[in-house]
Motif scaffolding. Structure first.
Motif, PDB file in Angstrom:
ATOM      1  N   ASN A 179       0.872  -1.189  -0.115  1.00 30.84           N
ATOM      2  CA  ASN A 179       0.020  -0.221   0.142  1.00 30.84           C
ATOM      3  C   ASN A 179       1.023   1.060   0.150  1.00 30.84           C
TER       4      ASN A 179
ATOM      5  N   GLU B 219       1.620   5.627  -0.523  1.00 30.97           N
ATOM      6  CA  GLU B 219       1.321   6.493   0.564  1.00 30.97           C
ATOM      7  C   GLU B 219      -0.141   6.994   0.606  1.00 30.97           C
TER       8      GLU B 219
ATOM      9  N   PHE C 271      -5.092   1.010   3.182  1.00 33.23           N
ATOM     10  CA  PHE C 271      -4.564  -0.141   3.782  1.00 33.23           C
ATOM     11  C   PHE C 271      -5.667  -0.725   4.717  1.00 33.23           C
TER      12      PHE C 271
ATOM     13  N   SER D   6       2.627  -1.967   4.261  1.00 31.03           N
ATOM     14  CA  SER D   6       2.874  -0.579   4.110  1.00 31.03           C
ATOM     15  C   SER D   6       4.183  -0.160   3.531  1.00 31.03           C
TER      16      SER D   6
ATOM     17  N   LEU E 196      -3.808   4.051   9.081  1.00 31.53           N
ATOM     18  CA  LEU E 196      -2.682   3.370   9.134  1.00 31.53           C
ATOM     19  C   LEU E 196      -2.047   2.828  10.453  1.00 31.53           C
TER      20      LEU E 196
ATOM     21  N   CYS F  42      -0.537   9.973   3.278  1.00 31.10           N
ATOM     22  CA  CYS F  42      -1.908   9.532   3.312  1.00 31.10           C
ATOM     23  C   CYS F  42      -2.409  11.018   2.396  1.00 31.10           C
TER      24      CYS F  42
END
Lengths: 428, 431
Positions: free
Chosen positions: B236, B238, B243, B263, B298, B375
């Motif tokens: 996953n 940014e 996620f 991640s 996350l 994110c």
């Protein structure tokens, strides 16, 4: 789905994240022991911030807790504090308060006498050490100083009028007033936590100081509900005093209060940075003791977590924190179903009068331990040489009534870590 | 539309059904730690504590109709601070699911519908063939513009690649030049990776829309795409909620998968530790200050503090430990910025910005020049509240700084950087 397994290996595992649990982790760190700690919020979020050693013994309110300990040892030899030497209690308090101050929340040096500390309702209680942000209130009370007591529009859990009215017979020079907090003027409910975080911003401190100064007149000091920052309370406190020009002190508020949130966030941030493996906000589901050592199992939303260690400290607290549970007939220990010392029958749990000064026997139920603070079986033998217990899960104390919650937590954590270290060194 | 009735549900019964075994619902003390720590407290006269108390009192009509559920970002901070482990967000998720589609915030609904339209699962409507073309064109430009990347690849539908990499739609849809820094990082490390023409999109607004069937369908399409290529690890990138929606969806809907979910942040940290990404902070000679926004989806809702530690490890290596300042609270205790839960798409800007004021104050206290966050929703919201409340900071992706530090960030890949970083590392660039 395949997920990365989370397994940790440390020398010691601490189960519980209240005062006793964090104290145990701090004492372990001081001794160079690697530790993992798990446990959800616990009642630490409800504290006033005061660290009581012993406020009451055999019906007396204590000015000198050390003399009180002598009385306790005579009248209650099974009390956890009766089983720890004065030297160790002193050392544990000094180390713990020093650690708190170094980590970012300043505490007063524990002394020979109790301090008469302020409560939100306008009552006074004996305690041994207080956050630096609350110290000036104790001094102002003692001096009968002219004080301006402030509460805020929309804030619950503290009333300046109630505080002033209840204290009036013993502290005459107080005036109560209500202010609105910058950017929170609508009258809707405002929370101490939110105000405290806002005061971390210098510009908001300046705005609030202007409002307070406008009400100051000839007051020699200012009392506020505990809102002076979360992360850097001492800095916020100093800055507010400078801006207002007179001593400022915090008064604890009812939960949800910032004094406990400060401690919790500080522990959660500083201790992992110093090597603690912290699994916050999760409860241990199982603890096994076998030839391989201690294994603690838990599951969070992302999957399984396993912690392996060579010694364990149970600091799981009482009913509210989930260390103990009670059905209609019996009190049980929740993690390992350990033997719990308790009244013989349900009828003996409570006395007839709710406010009976002797307290209720069920509040003294808990784990029996030996001199090394190892929990005991029904037959009086230690459950396991590697298992220790600390804090209010211990039997023979009534921490609320005796004002000894922090005392039991800190001193027994010290004693348990001390004993656990000996076990670890033997194993090594 | 106003006449469409929201079905009334029994929240108390639902709470008992949905809350985890470790939650002690009967033991709620009404202490208010949840409400005290929730930036959505106060909107529409609601907060998490009221929600639980009203459920206990059987106020189902009110709870079934309150718009507050669209201002709650389902960030789970209330559950994190609750001594009894009560999680209001699961009830909010359920309440969202019972609202008639016509009454739900249309921005969230439309985003979910867009995802359902094409096999790409993109909420911005980028079709599979568009994605393939955009990636190829962008890679072509990169190969032509910079001698150092003349052989760089952006593999598509490569069977058996070790990593399957997802992609937030924002880059291919509106800023394709922002795709390249990540490819450069993969190229630098020598990663065996691939995009897919199907199921590549990261975002998943169907979960926020309270549409379980659509959420499941989205996750299934992505899982099928990964399984079809036989990749070992789904990375996953940014993007925060992608996620959570993926691993939680796989678990919730009982989907069978043979890959591991990871991640990108964990891999950044691993590659730096292994020396494969030799980043340093030598470029930061002016002492430019940085802070991190921990995406709730996350950190708190997924991996927890270990990934928060990785974020800080990477950040400190990139900008210098002395130039990194944490906002408070942070890590698992961090506040949602207000961009999550579909709030950005819900058309409730007044509440969203009021929610974000707490984040703004946190950032202001650090006095940081930049906020690093992996994110896209955090990125957009924090930029917006900065502009709204008069902040001077900028928001930046990790991939930009990694490439900056390695001296491989192109001139056209700096749209989120300020003048202070506009020229840094360019002398080494051939672009």
């Amino acid at each position: 789905m395949k997920q990365q397994a989370r397994q940790y290996k440390t020398q010691m595992v601490v189960v519980g994240s209240g005062l006793a649990g964090f104290a145990a982790s701090i004492f372990a760190r001081d001794r160079g022991i690697t530790a993992a700690q798990i446990g959800n919020t616990g009642t630490i979020a409800y504290t006033t911030g005061y660290l009581d050693l012993l406020g009451s013994a055999s019906g007396m309110v204590l000015d000198d807790p050390w003399k009180g300990l002598e009385v306790l040892r005579r009248d209650e030899p099974c009390h956890p504090l009766s089983r720890i030497t004065d030297d160790n209690i002193r050392t544990s308090f000094h180390r713990f308060t020093k650690a708190l101050s170094e980590m970012g929340v300043g505490y007063t040096e524990p002394g020979e006498h109790n301090l008469m500390a302020l409560l939100p309702s306008g009552l006074i209680k004996p305690t041994l050490s207080v956050p630096e942000t609350m110290r000036a209130g104790i001094e102002a009370y003692k001096a009968d100083a002219k004080a301006l007591i402030i509460n805020f529009l929309g804030m619950q859990g503290f009333s300046a009028t109630e505080f002033v009215t209840n204290l009036e017979p013993v502290w005459r020079n107080m005036i109560a007033t209500t202010l609105s907090f910058p950017d929170m003027e609508s009258g809707a409910q405002v929370y101490p936590e939110v105000m405290a975080r806002a005061l971390e911003v210098p510009a908001i401190r300046e705005q609030l100081a202007v409002r307070i100064k406008a009400k100051l007149t000839d007051a020699e000091c200012v009392g506020l509900p505990a809102i002076l920052g979360i992360h850097k309370p001492d800095l916020v406190h100093r800055d507010m005093q400078k801006l207002i020009g007179v001593p400022v002190f915090e008064i604890p508020t009812l939960p949800p209060a910032v004094a406990g949130i400060r401690l919790r966030e500080m522990f959660e941030q500083v201790l992992p940075a110093n090597g603690l493996t912290l699994v916050p906000q999760q409860k241990a589901e199982r603890l096994d003791l076998d030839d391989g050592g201690v294994t603690v199992y838990l599951e969070d939303s992302f999957g399984a977590v396993v912690i392996k260690a060579q010694a364990a400290i149970l600091a799981t607290g009482r009913f509210l924190s989930g260390g103990l549970t009670a059905d209609h007939g019996i009190v049980r220990e929740t993690l390992m179903d350990l033997s719990v010392s308790q009244p013989a029958s349900r009828d003996d749990w409570h006395r007839q009068n709710y406010l009976d000064p002797r307290g209720h026997p069920v509040n003294r139920s808990g784990l029996e331990v030996d001199e090394h603070f190892r929990p005991l079986n029904d037959d009086g033998r230690p459950v396991d040489a590697r298992l220790f217990a600390a804090g209010t899960v211990l039997a023979h104390q009534d921490w609320v009534r005796q004002r000894c919650g922090a005392g039991v937590a800190i001193a027994s954590a010290y004693q348990a870590v001390d004993a656990a270290c000996e076990t670890l060194s033997t194993q090594a | 539309m106003e006449n469409v009735r929201t079905p009334v549900i029994d929240f108390q019964a639902k709470a008992r059904e949905l809350l985890s075994d470790s939650a002690s619902y009967d033991s709620c003390l009404a202490c208010g730690l949840c409400a005290s720590g929730c930036p959505a407290s106060g909107f529409y006269g609601m907060d998490p504590r009221r929600f639980i108390r009203m459920a206990m009192l059987g106020m189902n009509e009110e709870l079934s109709n309150t718009p507050w559920i669209w201002t709650c970002t389902q960030c789970k901070r209330c559950a994190y601070v609750c001594p009894m482990n009560i999680d209001v967000s699961v009830l909010v998720g359920y309440a969202r699911s019972i609202w008639p589609k016509e009454k739900k915030p249309q921005g969230i609904v439309r985003s979910c519908e867009a995802q359902m339209r094409f096999a790409s699962t993109s909420a911005m409507g980028v079709m599979p063939e568009d994605f393939v073309e955009i990636v190829e064109e962008t890679a072509d430009e990169l190969r032509q513009d910079d001698e150092r990347f003349k052989d760089i690849k952006a593999p598509m539908d490569k069977k058996g690649a070790y990593f399957f990499v997802n992609q937030n739609s924002r880059e291919p849809a509106v800023e394709p030049e922002e795709l390249a820094p990540l490819w450069k990082i993969f190229d630098y490390v020598g990663v065996d990776w691939t995009y897919a023409s199907k199921g590549w999109a990261a975002e998943n607004f169907c979960m926020f829309a309270g549409d379980d069937m659509a959420w499941k369908e989205m996750v299934k399409q992505r899982v099928d795409a990964i399984n079809e290529l036989g990749c070992k690890v789904w990375i996953n990138t940014e993007c925060g909620h992608s996620f959570y929606t993926m691993w939680k969806g796989i678990e919730r809907f009982g989907l069978r998968v043979d890959f591991e979910a990871a991640s990108l942040i964990s891999y950044y940290a691993q590659w730096i530790r292994e020396g494969k990404l030799p980043v340093n902070a030598d470029w930061n000679t002016k002492g430019i200050k940085f802070t991190i926004q921990d995406p709730c989806q996350l950190v708190r809702k997924s991996i927890g503090d270990p990934v928060a530690d990785d974020l800080r490890y990477v950040a400190k290596k990139l900008v210098g430990a002395e130039n990194f300042i944490d906002m408070q609270p942070c890590r698992s205790a961090n506040y949602c910025c207000g961009g999550g839960g579909g709030f950005l798409q819900a058309g409730m800007a007044k509440q969203r910005r009021a929610y974000g004021k707490r984040k703004f104050d946190q950032i202001a206290t650090t006095e940081a020049d930049y906020v690093l966050t992996p994110c896209h929703n955090c990125h957009t919201q924090i930029t917006d509240i900065g502009e709204h409340f008069g902040g001077k900071y900028r928001v930046v992706h990790f991939w930009s700084l990694i490439c900056l530090s390695l001296g491989i960030l192109g001139k056209n890949e700096r749209k989120y950087l300020g003048p202070d970083l506009a020229e840094i590392g360019l002398q080494e660039s051939h672009g």
